[in-house]
Design an enzyme around this catalytic site. Structure first.
Site, short mmCIF file in Angstrom:
data_model
loop_
_atom_site.label_atom_id
_atom_site.label_comp_id
_atom_site.label_asym_id
_atom_site.label_seq_id
_atom_site.Cartn_x
_atom_site.Cartn_y
_atom_site.Cartn_z
N GLN A 1 6.34 -17.92 8.12
CA GLN A 1 7.95 -18.18 8.51
C GLN A 1 8.24 -18.73 9.24
O GLN A 1 9.41 -19.50 9.25
CB GLN A 1 8.33 -16.61 9.04
CG GLN A 1 9.40 -16.14 8.96
CD GLN A 1 10.04 -16.17 6.96
OE1 GLN A 1 11.15 -16.94 6.71
NE2 GLN A 1 9.34 -16.06 6.19
N HIS B 1 8.63 -23.20 9.19
CA HIS B 1 9.71 -23.71 8.98
C HIS B 1 10.59 -24.45 9.85
O HIS B 1 10.90 -25.31 9.39
CB HIS B 1 10.35 -22.19 7.88
CG HIS B 1 10.92 -22.14 6.63
ND1 HIS B 1 9.94 -23.31 5.92
CD2 HIS B 1 9.78 -20.85 5.88
CE1 HIS B 1 9.97 -22.29 4.51
NE2 HIS B 1 9.85 -21.25 4.68
N GLU C 1 16.58 -11.07 6.71
CA GLU C 1 16.31 -12.05 4.91
C GLU C 1 14.94 -11.78 4.81
O GLU C 1 14.97 -11.57 3.45
CB GLU C 1 15.83 -13.11 5.67
CG GLU C 1 15.53 -14.84 4.58
CD GLU C 1 15.56 -15.43 4.85
OE1 GLU C 1 15.20 -16.06 5.95
OE2 GLU C 1 16.02 -16.62 4.27
N HIS C 2 13.45 -11.66 5.29
CA HIS C 2 12.30 -11.58 4.48
C HIS C 2 11.66 -9.86 5.61
O HIS C 2 11.90 -10.08 6.60
CB HIS C 2 11.46 -12.39 4.34
CG HIS C 2 12.07 -13.64 4.02
ND1 HIS C 2 12.57 -14.89 4.67
CD2 HIS C 2 12.33 -14.24 2.59
CE1 HIS C 2 12.75 -15.78 4.18
NE2 HIS C 2 12.63 -15.78 2.54
N ASP D 1 8.02 -16.97 -1.95
CA ASP D 1 9.07 -18.45 -2.25
C ASP D 1 8.96 -18.94 -2.69
O ASP D 1 9.28 -20.62 -3.06
CB ASP D 1 8.18 -19.20 -0.46
CG ASP D 1 8.63 -18.52 0.13
OD1 ASP D 1 9.45 -17.87 0.78
OD2 ASP D 1 7.89 -18.64 1.53
N HIS E 1 59.49 -5.82 -11.68
CA HIS E 1 58.13 -5.03 -12.49
C HIS E 1 58.25 -3.81 -12.47
O HIS E 1 58.07 -3.77 -14.22
CB HIS E 1 56.94 -4.05 -10.60
CG HIS E 1 56.74 -5.13 -10.14
ND1 HIS E 1 57.16 -6.76 -9.82
CD2 HIS E 1 54.89 -6.34 -10.05
CE1 HIS E 1 56.44 -7.54 -9.21
NE2 HIS E 1 55.06 -6.94 -8.97
#
Lengths: 435, 435
Positions: free
Chosen positions: A259, A262, A327-328, A361, A420
């Site tokens: 991680q 990145h 996220e993960h 991934d 209406h």
């Protein structure tokens, strides 16, 4: 890297600081971007050619030359090593299978009053896919963005990728062909987004734009929002690993570093019930960093944003994870599904001691485009739903109107909307049968 | 009102002008709104009390008094006429039934390589619902926004409604109670959105904000986007009516006026294959306008944005409708489902000669919060999906890693992400069985 322990007095403050750690590097590019968009809207293809020559140092004889030819894609695809081509095929097959299984069914129901209602899913007509150039060009992202669109039934998938100094990434083009991308343009930055959203003589406009990009691309997508649909603007990546002492410390260290490598703004957090194991993981991280090619980036991320949190029990770990809405999420314990059942907020989960996030991934099947920065509280990963939209419908005859029209008339009058009410009342008591 | 005929030479230009007619009244309120948000973030409840006193002319003794009490809601609900209470109940029952039928199922699959993947839906924890005050306070909108959230399983639904000079709309409070709103605040404008998104001592923050509002509310939602999820910013309403000569011209005229009476920027378009019928509808519109309470608004909308388009056949009508991608679509022909099957872009469709759009505004069941301004090309109406999010998951053991890990390693190396590759390779060939 920070050490936290739920037993410590200062824990709540330290954990809150972790939650507030935005890790965003916001740069103000609004004006530059709106200038580029205005230029492309006004001068069209001519602006695209000029901007590409100036910003990507690539000269197109004319706008038509901005489109990458089928022959170029053939050549690029042919140049991909067999092992990589096979790996792409494995990934594409698995990603397509998982997204096909997501496809929703249409709905149709008739109720006791005789009113028939339904919901129909339709694909978006045309999608634009942005792919960053240079080092950030990830073939796996091409598969993850394009395959859900194709599975959803999108007829036209237009990809834009900058080719600085003409450099093309063969694996990216091969992935685009494999994923069913229907056209590819040598365009990057805000000008690519402007072309996709507003269209030029050469580039037909699309209805929705997806794919990661730099600050200029993100801002251009923001400015195009409403004109077209866009995906969420992704922030730095993050992982939370829940692991007990029975795991191999090196495995967890590598997951945290995967991680961290990145981006310096990425965040890796280990939550464990075994402080000794936490220390062994911290040592393993330092050991692996000594030989990791991207050690500078991964080390900076781990130092600035990494954390190891010791908890008294797994219920504490679940509560902290739901507050982090990562996220993960990796769950490396004996019965991971028992913990997953208690997780309300996470983009994607990886269960078991032998299921690293990196598997997801590339080849697991679920999408790797996921909500970052705690947005998993309300957002989801990319899926076929991003390329479908719903049309609801109602079918009613005179009899049905007689049954429920009165309630509509009452509410319309209460809201002061007489036309209406009259449009409903005019159908009540009447007959829709042709003489 | 414009007359168009697909047979005319100038048709394409006229129709394009219709498509480009944005009907937006954009006012620049960014600075004012960011100032209000900053104030609420900095001073919290004190800012809410001051802003409410100044902007809504309502003085709260303290922030706690901004919350509408259960007793006030009881009193308001008790004051609602029985006929209106029953109509609300009919609407709520039907809306809830249609949205319950939408609830998606979780996904779980195991493939030949022994990898188990899945997708799980979870509700958002807390939702904020904005309801405009004064004349624009529509109880039907409270049902349409709150019921899908409750059906999705949202535990906390916090509603904000301005009460200018203390004025409360009893029917709005009754609708909120019926729809399961869990708290109601006397707050409006950008300060309400700021309180919901960032929270104060009194108002706990939410994860997602929905509901219509004025330019200040819309801009505040834009600025809160990312911090919380928001629904799409709705533009002026529109309807396209496909009707043959066998319809009652008055019915169609009332349907066109029902849309027009919402707002001078609303748009009503009739597409017919019978020019004579079109003329009779135009006459009926003028006749009804002479007695319609909201004739000033409806007349302005019809004059400025209304259109009657004559087509040679229904395939032309379908093509024009897909280009318009209307929010509302009425199909008033003998076999409406045959035409619906060819419509790719529409928010909601109403089938048959006796099924006016107004039925869907109140009691049909499908949501009346729909994509406007041609955004039905890529957007959908409000639904349970707006209050749910997905967590995907993967479960793999050593055997599964041996089967597909190699492809992940190859792609990770190709992307220059070595820790990714190593985290996968470290699990291959090993065993995850405890000794």
């Amino acid at each position: 890297m920070k050490w936290l322990n739920t037993q410590d007095a200062g824990f709540e403050a330290d954990f809150q600081a972790l939650l507030d750690d935005a890790r965003e590097t916001t740069s103000r590019v609004d004006a530059i971007v709106s200038g580029i968009i205005e230029d492309v809207r006004r001068r069209g293809d001519a602006a695209l050619v000029e901007l590409t020559a100036r910003l990507d140092r690539w000269d197109a004889s004319d706008a038509g030359a901005l489109r990458i030819t089928s022959a170029e894609i053939d050549a690029a695809t042919a140049s991909v090593p067999a092992e990589q081509a096979e790996a792409l095929a494995v990934a594409a097959r698995r990603i397509e299978a998982f997204h096909r299984a997501q496809l929703p069914r249409d709905l149709e129901m008739t109720d006791t009053e005789g009113i028939c209602t339904g919901l129909r899913w339709n694909a978006v007509d045309a999608v634009g896919l942005y792919v960053p150039g240079g080092k950030a060009a990830y073939p796996s992202s091409v598969l993850m963005n394009a395959l859900p669109a194709r599975v959803a039934g999108v007829a036209r998938i237009a990809m834009c990728v900058p080719t600085p100094d003409g450099a093309l990434n063969p694996l990216v083009l091969a992935a685009a062909r494999l994923a069913g991308v229907t056209e590819i343009w040598r365009l990057g930055g805000a000008q690519a987004i402007a072309a996709l959203a507003w269209g030029t003589r050469q580039v037909q406009p699309v209805d929705r734009i997806v794919g990661p990009g730099n600050a200029y691309v993100a801002e251009a997508k923001r400015q195009a929002f409403g004109r077209v649909g866009i995906d969420s603007i992704a922030g730095p990546s993050e992982v939370v690993v829940l692991a007990d002492g029975a795991n191999d410390p090196r495995h967890v260290a590598l997951d945290l570093l995967a991680q961290a490598e990145h981006d310096e703004a990425a965040q890796s957090i280990l939550i464990t019930d075994d402080a000794g194991f936490g220390r062994r993981v911290a040592e393993a991280v330092q050991l692996e960093l000594s030989s990791l090619p991207r050690a500078a980036i991964a080390g900076a991320s781990w130092d600035q944003h990494g954390a190891i949190i010791t908890v008294a029990d797994w219920s504490q770990a679940v509560e902290l994870t739901n507050r982090l809405a990562p996220e993960h999420l990796q769950i490396m314990v004996d019965s991971p599904r028992q913990l997953l059942a208690q997780i309300r907020h996470a983009g994607a989960a990886f269960l078991g001691r032998f299921c690293p996030e990196a598997l997801g991934d590339y080849v697991a099947g679920p999408n790797h485009v996921l909500p970052t920065g705690r947005t998993a509280r309300f957002a989801s990963g990319l899926s076929v739903f991003d390329f479908l939209k719903r049309t609801t419908w109602v079918e009613a005859d005179a009899g049905a109107m007689a049954a429920i029209g009165g309630a509509a008339v009452t509410l319309a009058r209460a809201e002061g909307l007489d036309a209406h009410a009259m449009s409903v009342a005019a159908r009540m008591g009447g007959s829709d049968k042709r003489p």
